[in-house]
Design an enzyme around this catalytic site. Structure first.
Site: not given
Ligand SMILES: *Cc1c(COP(=O)(O)O)cnc(C)c1O
Length: 379
Positions: A71, A151, A325
């Protein structure tokens, strides 16, 4: 201890069917797809079949699919590949404040190189305002890049409306659909999407493989220089097993979509219901209506998310505080601050993302554990 995995937006387990399909391409059919003898030709055929399966998932032509390393590379290629094309003399691109770092940090680099970026706001539900998008477009705007689904909070953007606006104004429309692929029925032609990023490891294929769809009428500059692979757009010897795996994951995702969505929605709604029933001060983050089927993002008032995750881990439960992340850092999530989550809730955020392997019993165990942990932290 039994591991119960509720972090499918961070990554997914490789599906058995996917691994089986990949297996021969390591030690039996290990040829280089560029080689002309039979071993190479077999690998080439497998890559092209995989490409067709990826294309089928989003309803584009097989020749509009470029394989990448995931991605992140797809997002980088889309943004830099359009903005750095000399022919596009406009210097402006529009995105949102809640994109994945793969988009946001690419935008920062583009800004350092003289491009102008508009970061659109989102409302409390995590959805952009179409009017604001319309007003942000200038003579200089070449590209709109807006994620399909978020996300962290799972909010889904009005992609069809964005596509119409982009088409009408002659602007290229890219969407990061890494979270949406396999979880929402996507038809790039119907939605007027010009470019789309997807990733293998979010849909049951391995990490390190992904794809970028680019409409055949759109020119873009390659990110990586080297050989002639991927029609000169992505150099490097093909990751044949990875491509085969991604193709199989896409084929399965298309076949299973309806059941998959129903299953995840049922688990998620059950979870939401039980959480609200058992925990007093809890807030649901993101839209309920426009939401990924497997995403449950909630905040517990006065609870430390890091502590909560540790205690869940002790019980064999994998979940996430913000996004994977940002969980390494103590910075509050840019998505949660943008939707206006107040500080007393911000810290106590838990993202639970369901997958096909989760059962109702797993969810019961999760709720039971959560209620116990939160009760203990409070007292
Ligand atoms: C995971 C993710 C990415 C990055 O994909 P990788 O394959 O891990 O590089 C990009 N965008 C979104 C929305 C994601 O969830």
């Amino acid at each position: 201890m039994k591991i119960r995995y509720f972090d499918n937006s961070a990554t997914t387990k490789v599906r058995k069917e996917v691994l089986d399909k990949m297996f021969p391409y390591f030690m039996l059919e290990y040829g280089n797809p560029s080689s002309l003898y039979k071993l190479g030709r077999t690998a080439r055929v497998a890559v092209e079949e995989a490409r067709r399966n990826v294309a089928n998932l989003i309803n584009c032509d097989k020749n509009e699919i470029y394989f990448t390393s995931g991605g992140t590379e797809s997002d980088n290629t889309a943004l830099k590949g359009i903005m750095n094309l000399d022919k596009n003399n406009g210097k402006h691109l529009i995105t949102t404040k809640i994109e994945h770092p793969a988009i946001l940090n690419t935008c920062r680099t583009l800004e350092e190189n003289g491009f102008k970026v508009t970061y659109l706001n989102v409302d409390k539900e995590g959805v952009i305002n179409i009017e604001e998008l319309n007003n942000s477009i200038t003579e200089e705007t070449v590209l709109i890049s807006i994620m399909f689904a978020n996300n962290e909070i799972g909010s889904i953007q009005p992609i069809e409306e964005i596509g119409k606006i982009a088409k009408k104004r002659g602007i290229i429309f890219h969407t990061d659909a890494v979270q949406a692929c396999g979880n929402i029925d996507i038809d790039v032609k119907k939605l007027n999407i010009d470019m789309l990023s997807l990733s293998g490891h979010k849909i049951g294929a391995p990490k390190g493989i992904g794809a970028l769809y680019v409409n055949k009428n759109i020119e873009f500059k390659n990110l990586i220089d080297g050989g002639h692979q991927e029609k000169d757009k992505r150099a490097g010897t093909e990751n044949v097993p990875g491509m085969v795996g991604l193709g199989e994951a896409c084929r399965l995702a298309k076949n299973d979509m309806k059941n998959h969505i129903n299953k995840l929605k049922t688990l998620r709604d059950y979870y939401f219901e039980k959480i609200k029933e058992n925990i007093l001060d809890v807030k649901t983050n993101g839209s309920i209506e426009h939401r990924l089927p497997g995403n449950a993002n909630t905040s517990f008032k006065g609870i430390n998310g890091g502590e909560l995750l540790m205690k869940l881990d002790e019980k064999g439960i994998c979940a996430s505080a913000g996004s994977a992340c940002s969980s390494g850092s103590s910075m509050p999530s840019h998505v949660l601050t943008t939707i206006g989550l107040t500080s007393e809730y911000l810290e106590g955020t838990l993202r639970v993302t369901f997958g096909d392997e989760n059962t109702k019993e797993d969810v019961d165990y999760l709720i039971e554990s959560l209620v116990e942990i939160i009760h203990n932290i409070e007292n």
